[in-house]
Design an enzyme around this catalytic site. Structure first.
Site, PDB file in Angstrom:
ATOM      1  N   LYS A   1      -3.348   0.542 -10.126  1.00 17.33           N
ATOM      2  CA  LYS A   1      -3.100  -0.239  -8.919  1.00 17.33           C
ATOM      3  C   LYS A   1      -4.243  -1.230  -8.749  1.00 17.33           C
ATOM      4  O   LYS A   1      -5.412  -0.854  -8.798  1.00 17.33           O
ATOM      5  CB  LYS A   1      -3.016   0.700  -7.712  1.00 17.33           C
ATOM      6  CG  LYS A   1      -2.753   0.001  -6.386  1.00 17.33           C
ATOM      7  CD  LYS A   1      -2.643   1.010  -5.246  1.00 17.33           C
ATOM      8  CE  LYS A   1      -2.369   0.317  -3.919  1.00 17.33           C
ATOM      9  NZ  LYS A   1      -2.236   1.264  -2.792  1.00 17.33           N
TER      10      LYS A   1
ATOM     11  N   SER B   1       1.797   0.784  -0.009  1.00 19.97           N
ATOM     12  CA  SER B   1       1.234  -0.350  -0.710  1.00 19.97           C
ATOM     13  C   SER B   1       1.177  -0.169  -2.230  1.00 19.97           C
ATOM     14  O   SER B   1       0.919  -1.128  -2.968  1.00 19.97           O
ATOM     15  CB  SER B   1      -0.190  -0.625  -0.193  1.00 19.97           C
ATOM     16  OG  SER B   1      -1.045   0.450  -0.486  1.00 19.97           O
TER      17      SER B   1
ATOM     18  N   SER C   1       1.027   5.078   1.597  1.00 21.66           N
ATOM     19  CA  SER C   1       1.087   4.152   0.465  1.00 21.66           C
ATOM     20  C   SER C   1       1.385   4.807  -0.872  1.00 21.66           C
ATOM     21  O   SER C   1       1.711   4.117  -1.839  1.00 21.66           O
ATOM     22  CB  SER C   1      -0.226   3.364   0.360  1.00 21.66           C
ATOM     23  OG  SER C   1      -0.330   2.436   1.414  1.00 21.66           O
TER      24      SER C   1
END
Length: 506
Positions: A96, A171, A195
């Protein structure tokens, strides 16, 4: 598994194949890179920011040579087959973009951070590399990871592999979409307000939020007691296996805690041992999973959320499957108030996350995405209206209610998201249409935040079915503080009873 399907193999299957010489780390890496280059943009998924092929191939070649030299010959099957020094040797993974990789950009999808470069690896990345795993690319996020969908001007719109008109969540949306699409066996994720769990739910994956302190974070936001760094994988077993490599004390993060033992990679139900991800004989699921003696609480809405029909049906399906496997399933009245959850969490974000976003934007939020601006303005208003003490009192009340809900059950089952999906590319700055008319802010459409407030409670999302738009739905399995092993065991049972979905792509 044919050579052109290497992308669906689990971490455990990859390690087993490496050891057996069925395929090599270099072959798997090249296959995944080709799949991403062929499908990511062409399908509109757009989950991958960039690839680091040259450096990854060097590491994969080294791992290939080590296996050919007999790495870990002393080990055999089950959990003991892992290489003692580097238990993830040769396994490729995506990062990520929120997690720093030394020498690469660290813009967090924000044009306000153009030119920023990471000086060193985030500790989660460093620990995975130390375990032998190979980072070979990075995944998209919303700007500064402050949305439950994933799109930015910098990287474009990330779409759900099950339905490109829908978001994979956020996210960690790029990570969720990439894992679901077969671009990587696992990817890093994080969770400060769902997230990890929201992308897990929308992408048909297991996604574990551990108890606060299990994993190290980067300063200064490691002090945020809502947060944690995690991973997304395709099986419960892989989730546990990879987590075992990233947990534990860090000299850089004073919030981290010692670990006693590792998370179980294999799970036992009565006389049956189940390794998640394996094929379960048709018609034998319930007979193979014996949950006699387990007491499982169910609260679909936590007392305050208005669920879409698909998400409610998902909770019911899971409850029925667990009951058919012998568990005692009992309704639990949690009695949370959405107003309290919103007030406490928004004040929290307004006191920590929003000012940090402003700091990174050098005080000018007008350069940020519209949804980021709305997040900063809204949460700061809550922080101005709610003192730290007032927020703490509300948080304490929520925690006590959740502890009471779990007092006489092994785990609590609830929906992950009240809404079954969200449209891709939307900012939701004016809220979201809901039957109850209460959701002026779209974050209220998800049931994840209570377990960031109750931050020592592990919460894991697992698939519960497919919604009306073809997007997976999810349920959360919530345990008492630091009892991840219990949560993982129930998650593995659900995986055996209701095998996880896979999108039709490639």
């Amino acid at each position: 598994m044919t050579a052109d399907q290497l992308h669906w193999l689990s971490v455990r299957e990859l390690l087993s194949g490496f050891r057996a010489g069925t395929f090599t780390p270099l072959e798997v890496l090249d296959h995944l890179v080709e799949r991403i280059e062929t499908l990511d943009k062409a399908t509109g998924i757009n989950a991958v920011v960039d690839l680091q092929v040259e450096s990854a191939r060097e590491l994969a070649a080294e791992a290939t040579q080590r296996y050919q030299d007999g790495a870990g010959d002393c080990c055999t099957t089950g959990s003991s087959y892992l290489d003692a020094e580097r238990p993830l040797l040769g396994v490729p993974f995506l990062v990520k973009e929120q997690h720093d990789v030394a020498g690469l950009s660290a813009t967090r999808g924000s044009q306000a951070l153009q030119g920023k470069v990471a000086e060193k690896d985030a500790e989660i990345v460093a620990r995975l590399k130390q375990a032998g795993a190979i980072p070979f690319g990075r995944t998209t996020t919303p700007e500064m990871s402050c949305a439950t969908f994933t799109h930015t001007r910098e990287w474009g719109v990330t779409r759900n592999p099950y339905n490109p008109n829908k978001t994979p969540g956020g996210s960690s949306g790029g990570s969720g979409a990439a894992v679901a699409a077969g671009f990587t066996p696992f990817a890093t994720a994080s969770d400060i307000g769902g997230s990890t769990r929201i992308p897990a739910a929308f992408c048909g994956l297991p996604g574990l939020k551990t108890s606060y302190g299990r994993t190290p974070g980067a300063v200064p936001m490691n002090i945020d007691w809502y947060r944690g760094d995690h991973i997304l994988a395709r099986t419960v077993s892989d989730t546990a296996l990879v987590f075992n490599q990233i947990m534990g004390p860090s000299k850089l993060d004073m919030a981290t805690i010692p670990v006693s033992g590792s998370f179980p990679v294999e799970h036992h139900f009565g006389q049956y041992s189940y390794t998640s991800g394996q094929e379960v004989p048709a018609g034998a699921e319930v007979h193979n999973v014996d949950l006699s003696g387990w007491r499982i609480g169910v609260s679909a809405d936590l007392g305050c959320y208005e669920l879409d029909e698909s998400t409610r049906l998902g909770v019911e399906r899971v409850a029925e499957a667990l009951e058919a496997a012998g568990a005692q399933v009992v309704p639990v009245d949690v009695q949370l108030k959405l107003e309290d959850v919103t007030r406490a969490s928004m004040a929290h974000y307004g006191g920590l996350l929003a000012p940090n976003v402003e700091r990174q934007a050098r005080g000018d939020i007008t350069v940020l995405e519209p949804y980021t601006q709305e997040f900063v303005r809204r949460t700061k208003r809550f922080a101005e209206e709610t003192s730290l003490l007032e927020a703490a009192l509300i948080e304490s009340d929520i925690q006590q209610k959740l502890l009471a809900a779990l007092d006489e059950v092994d785990v609590l089952i609830t929906a992950t998201s009240a809404v079954e999906d969200l449209d891709a590319g939307e900012d939701f700055t004016t809220g979201i249409d809901r039957p109850d008319g209460e959701h002026s802010f779209y974050w209220e459409a998800h049931q994840v935040v209570p377990f960031n407030i109750a931050n020592r409670m592990p919460a894991m999302s697992v698939p519960s079915g497919i919604g009306s738009a073809g997007v997976p739905t999810g349920v959360q399995i919530v345990g008492m503080p630091y009892r991840e092993a219990t949560v993982l065991r129930v998650a593995a049972a659900i995986e055996a009873l209701m095998p996880f979905p896979r999108p039709k792509i490639g």
